[in-house]
Structure formats: structure tokens, C-alpha cells
Scaffold this motif. Structure first.
Motif, PDB file in Angstrom:
ATOM      1  N   PRO A 475       0.827  -1.180  -0.103  1.00  0.00           N
ATOM      2  CA  PRO A 475       0.097  -0.077  -0.100  1.00  0.00           C
ATOM      3  C   PRO A 475       0.764   1.325  -0.115  1.00  0.00           C
ATOM      4  O   PRO A 475       1.870   1.373   0.606  1.00  0.00           O
ATOM      5  CB  PRO A 475      -0.902  -0.059   1.216  1.00  0.00           C
ATOM      6  N   ASP A 476       0.174   2.234  -0.659  1.00  0.00           N
ATOM      7  CA  ASP A 476       0.908   3.575  -0.609  1.00  0.00           C
ATOM      8  C   ASP A 476       1.276   4.162   0.784  1.00  0.00           C
ATOM      9  O   ASP A 476      -0.001   4.069   1.453  1.00  0.00           O
ATOM     10  CB  ASP A 476       0.259   4.535  -1.343  1.00  0.00           C
ATOM     11  N   ASP A 477       2.190   4.566   1.090  1.00  0.00           N
ATOM     12  CA  ASP A 477       2.557   5.007   2.372  1.00  0.00           C
ATOM     13  C   ASP A 477       3.963   5.730   2.807  1.00  0.00           C
ATOM     14  O   ASP A 477       4.848   5.434   1.722  1.00  0.00           O
ATOM     15  CB  ASP A 477       2.263   4.069   3.663  1.00  0.00           C
ATOM     16  N   ASN A 478       4.393   6.162   3.743  1.00  0.00           N
ATOM     17  CA  ASN A 478       5.581   6.690   4.036  1.00  0.00           C
ATOM     18  C   ASN A 478       6.072   5.662   5.148  1.00  0.00           C
ATOM     19  O   ASN A 478       5.837   5.837   6.213  1.00  0.00           O
ATOM     20  CB  ASN A 478       5.740   8.085   4.119  1.00  0.00           C
ATOM     21  N   GLY A 486      11.090   4.757   3.327  1.00  0.00           N
ATOM     22  CA  GLY A 486      10.972   5.476   2.203  1.00  0.00           C
ATOM     23  C   GLY A 486       9.342   5.441   1.826  1.00  0.00           C
ATOM     24  O   GLY A 486       8.682   4.713   2.290  1.00  0.00           O
ATOM     25  N   ARG A 487       9.045   6.255   0.806  1.00  0.00           N
ATOM     26  CA  ARG A 487       7.764   6.375   0.454  1.00  0.00           C
ATOM     27  C   ARG A 487       7.672   5.164  -0.615  1.00  0.00           C
ATOM     28  O   ARG A 487       8.412   4.610  -1.245  1.00  0.00           O
ATOM     29  CB  ARG A 487       7.555   7.548  -0.273  1.00  0.00           C
ATOM     30  N   VAL A 488       6.124   4.772  -0.538  1.00  0.00           N
ATOM     31  CA  VAL A 488       5.599   3.883  -1.751  1.00  0.00           C
ATOM     32  C   VAL A 488       4.644   4.663  -2.343  1.00  0.00           C
ATOM     33  O   VAL A 488       3.477   4.999  -1.622  1.00  0.00           O
ATOM     34  CB  VAL A 488       5.260   2.389  -1.182  1.00  0.00           C
ATOM     35  N   GLY A 489       4.690   4.828  -3.694  1.00  0.00           N
ATOM     36  CA  GLY A 489       3.463   5.739  -4.388  1.00  0.00           C
ATOM     37  C   GLY A 489       4.036   6.004  -5.731  1.00  0.00           C
ATOM     38  O   GLY A 489       4.876   5.394  -6.297  1.00  0.00           O
ATOM     39  N   ASN A 490       3.371   6.861  -6.101  1.00  0.00           N
ATOM     40  CA  ASN A 490       3.298   7.059  -7.603  1.00  0.00           C
ATOM     41  C   ASN A 490       4.402   8.419  -8.018  1.00  0.00           C
ATOM     42  O   ASN A 490       4.663   8.672  -8.928  1.00  0.00           O
ATOM     43  CB  ASN A 490       2.058   7.717  -8.146  1.00  0.00           C
TER      44      ASN A 490
END
Length: 490
Positions: A475-478, A486-490
């Protein structure tokens, strides 16, 4: 004559009747019917034709006798009435039933280059209207999920089975077995599901800027599994280049099985004050849908801190001019982010100041990021008339830990504590030094310098996983955990 013939006929019929009654059974096409049978039929080209009734006609019979036998034309079976219900002749009681399956095919294929799921429709037919049990066993691993969609199935109807598999599932043939029953009857049916293979990429040695699409093991079948072995590291040599990228892969089902570590590069601090700090580099950069099993470390690089640097000419009350040359480099982000170079320059007859390069970050996950420089120096001004101290404090920004932003400073340059002493000769008393605080006079100069610093931007932490809009199971998160930083995202 007529009466004699009539008498003979009656006598013959009576004899036959007495013979049948004495024999107590009937044989057709046999002169010796079995003694245990009331009716014994023999034929080599004919059969016994029972009354043929549909279910509706059968159910319309009033008070059927126990043991009554018919042929059910609706279900095409021979049934008997057991005193309670009509049952097939092979069933023991009303709860027993017959079950059959109908599949469109016997072999199925999951082509993981195109999809990771499939639907298998089929139908089930049961002779019992009171209920049906249906279950399934399979030899897929825990990477796959098999679900039966029974809807409102009672005894007969359409059923579907959903199979959601994974790039990590074993390729080859998998057997799915269906079990259904009612009462003491059970039917078993098996089908075969073939799962297509994926390209296997094994990273067994340390890599710099690893590109999956360039690996020789990738054949282009659009299903790829990358395994990073234990204690193997994938790093980047530039904070603008990800450590691990899928490169030109698109429309591909990708799996990453990580037992090692993937580190994005730390951002470098700027050389001069007023320049933006570098961002931390990405650890993983994706261009296709990906499923990750992470048993190691995935860390984005840390952002760099801001550098302090100034060269200023300061006019001290029109009496003399002092040139300040101050430099304190920003800290580099983890890992290996370079510290900033201190700034100096210009020319002046009287120069005071200091220059200190920023701290470079460590290499491994338990090392320190490039810490901020916090330095204060006192400079004396010895002249016959004016003396004193100028206190200069320089505070740079620090580098970020893995996946974290670099920092700034609320007071990059500070002159607090600076003062001058003016010596006056007084008759009969002698020389008297009058202290004059000049920190407030110098603060406008500090504010001018600091405005350049405050306009610059610190480096942001790099992405642990940058998916660019592709599907990923994280899932997207920091994140700031042992496994992901680190971040997971776009």
C-alpha cells in the motif's frame, strides 16, 4: 354336440386354473419358473416394460403402494416407492441421491503472460431436491486462491470456480478434485489446470543500477520473477538513477522475491548557499504490475541538507571594514550522500571567518546520515581605539536517513554575542573601555544572508518503491520500518 364342446372347454380351463393355483407362480417363456418368483420372465430379445411416468404424473398418484415400481421419464431412472418417498432403486432412503457433473472441457490453461486468474464454469445435476453438498480439493500452493461460487444452488444448477494465482505459483499441471453428495451418495470429478512458466531471474551477486529488462534470462513472455539472494545488495551510483528498475518492461506480470537489500543513493548537499539540495534516489522503480515478497530491506535514499555560505563586507561605523567569509556544508543523505562544500570568495584586507565542509553519509543501514554542521567561532578585533569580539555561528542543514528528507536551519548565520569596546582616555582617570553590543546591528546582515538560505529547498527522501501508477501489493505510505524505508507511491 355343442354342449359337449362347451363342457370340455370349461373342464380344461378349470384344470389350468387349478394347476396355476397349485404352482403359485407364473412363468413366461419357461415351463419351470423359479419357486421363489411369483412371475418369472425369460427372453433373449425382449425386456420388461414398466409403467412410464413423468415426475408430475408420478406425484399425482394417490396413496401409492409401498414397493410400487415405475420408470421416471423426467430423470430417466427406475424408481420405487418406499412408503415415504420415491427413490431410485439403488438408494437406501429418501436422503440418498445421484449426482453428475458437466464441464465444457477437461483441461484448462492459465497463461500468466496475460492473466493471473481464470473462471471455470460447470453444472451439477442431482436427483434429490432437498439439498446438495459441494466441496473442492486442489494441489495449488498458498500463493493461489480457489473459491467456489455456489450462488443459490440447492440440488442442480450452474456453478463457477474462481482461481486467482500468482507469479510465484509453481508452473505445470495442478489437479482440482470436486466432491459432491447427498445422503450416502457421492460423486467425484477431477480436472487439470496447467499454469504457464515465468522467466526466472536470479541475482546472486551485488549489482549497481540493476535493469531487469536487460537481463539475459528475460525472454519476453511477459511473466518474470526476480529473486535477490540473501546478503546480495543492489545499489545506485547516482541519486537520479534508481537502484532497481524494470526498464522497458510493460504489460508484464512481475514478481520480486527479495532476501537481500536494495538501496537508493543518498542525495548530495549543494556546494553553495542558496542552491537546492539533491533528493534521495529511488530504491525500486516499476513500469509494470508487480507483486513483492520482501524478506530483506528496500530503502530509498535520504535527501541532502542545505549548505550555509556567505562572503560579506561589513562596515563598522565608518571606522573600518571587516570581511566575513563563512561556510558550512549541508549533510549528505544516506547512503553515501556527499556533504556540501563551504562557500568563500572575494577579497578584503581584513578577513575573518571559517569554512567547514559538510558531512558525508555512511554506507550501511546502521551508519549515520551526514549530520548538520553547527559551528561557532569568536574573532577578536584588536585596535588602539576599538576592540572587541565578533561571534559567528553557522548552522547548516543535515542529511536525511534512508528515505527521509534533508533538513534546513532556522538560523543559518547568527551574530548574537558579538560586541565592541571603544577605549576613551579620560584625564586623571586613564583609559576607559565602553562595551557596545553590536549583535543587534549585525542581525540585519545575518537576515540578508539567511534569506538566500531560506529560499533554497531541502532534498526529499527517495522512494522505496515508485510504482508510477502500476499495481503493486504494497500500500501507498511513507514507511520507516526495518523492511521498508521511504515512500511507496506514484
Amino acid at each position: 354336440m355343442f354342449n359337449v364342446r362347451r363342457l370340455v372347454f370349461i373342464w380344461s380351463l378349470t384344470v389350468c386354473s387349478l394347476s396355476i393355483l397349485a404352482q403359485n407362480n407364473v412363468g413366461i417363456n419357461t415351463n419351470t419358473p423359479d419357486s421363489s418368483a411369483i412371475l418369472h420372465l425369460e427372453s433373449n430379445d425382449k425386456g420388461l416394460l414398466l409403467p412410464r411416468l413423468s415426475i408430475t404424473e408420478r406425484n399425482n398418484m394417490v396413496n401409492p403402494a409401498t414397493g410400487l415400481i415405475i420408470y421416471n421419464t423426467t430423470d430417466s431412472i427406475v424408481e420405487q416407492y418406499n412408503g415415504v418417498c420415491w427413490v431410485p432403486t439403488y438408494s437406501e432412503n429418501c436422503a440418498d441421491c445421484s449426482v453428475s457433473y458437466s464441464f465444457g472441457q477437461t483441461n484448462y490453461q492459465i497463461d500468466r503472460a496475460n492473466a493471473l486468474s481464470m473462471t471455470v464454469p460447470f453444472s451439477v445435476t442431482s436427483s434429490n431436491q432437498s439439498g446438495l453438498s459441494l466441496s473442492v480439493l486442489h494441489d495449488f500452493s498458498e500463493e493461489s486462491n480457489v473459491v467456489m461460487n455456489l450462488d443459490s444452488l440447492q440440488s442442480s444448477g450452474n456453478v463457477s470456480m474462481e482461481i486467482q494465482t500468482s507469479v510465484f505459483e509453481d508452473s505445470g499441471a495442478h489437479v482440482v478434485t470436486f466432491f459432491s453428495g447427498c445422503g450416502s451418495s457421492m460423486a467425484i470429478h477431477a480436472i487439470e489446470i496447467n499454469v504457464s512458466p515465468c522467466d526466472q531471474v536470479v541475482v546472486s551477486a551485488d549489482q549497481l543500477n540493476f535493469d531487469v529488462s536487460a537481463d539475459p534470462a528475460v525472454s519476453g513472455n511477459n511473466c518474470v520473477v526476480v529473486t535477490i539472494l540473501e546478503n546480495v545488495g543492489i545499489r545506485s551510483i547516482e541519486d537520479t538513477i534508481p537502484a532497481f528498475t524494470t526498464g522497458t518492461l510493460s504489460n508484464t506480470n512481475l514478481g520480486i522475491l527479495n532476501y537481500g537489500y536494495v538501496y537508493g543513493d543518498g542525495g548530495d548537499a549543494p556546494e553553495l548557499m542558496g542552491e537546492d539540495a539533491d533528493n534521495g534516489g529511488d530504491a525500486i522503480h516499476l513500469t509494470c504490475d508487480t507483486e513483492i515478497r520482501n524478506h530483506g530491506m528496500i530503502y530509498g535514499g535520504g535527501g541532502a541538507g542545505l549548505t550555509v555560505g556567505a562572503f560579506e563586507s561589513i562596515d563598522i561605523g565608518g571606522v573600518f571594514t571587516v570581511c566575513l567569509a563563512i561556510g558550512a556544508g549541508g549533510g549528505g543523505g544516506m547512503p553515501q550522500g556527499l556533504g556540501g562544500l563551504s562557500a568563500s570568495g572575494g577579497s578584503c584586507s581584513t578577513v575573518i571567518g571559517f569554512w567547514e565542509q559538510g558531512n558525508t553519509a555512511g554506507v550501511e543501514y546502521d551508519d549515520d546520515e551526514g549530520e548538520a554542521v553547527n559551528r561557532s567561532e569568536t574573532f577578536s578585533i584588536p585596535t588602539p581605539v576599538v576592540s572587541g569580539n565578533i561571534v559567528i555561528t553557522a548552522n547548516s542543514g543535515g542529511g536525511g536517513d534512508f528515505g527521509e528528507d534533508g533538513t534546513t536551519s532556522s538560523q543559518p548565520i547568527d551574530f548574537s554575542g558579538s560586541e565592541l569596546g571603544i577605549t576613551v582616555s579620560i584625564p586623571f582617570i586613564g583609559d576607559v573601555t565602553v562595551p557596545i553590543p553590536i549583535g543587534p546591528l549585525l542581525n540585519p546582515i545575518a537576515n540578508t544572508i539567511n534569506s538566500q538560505f531560506n529560499g533554497a529547498v531541502t532534498g526529499t527522501g527517495g522512494y522505496a518503491i515508485r510504482h508510477n501508477g502500476n499495481t503493486v501489493n504494497v500500500p501507498d505510505d511513507n514507511y520507516q520500518t526495518y523492511w521498508i524505508r521511504g515512500r511507496v507511491g506514484n
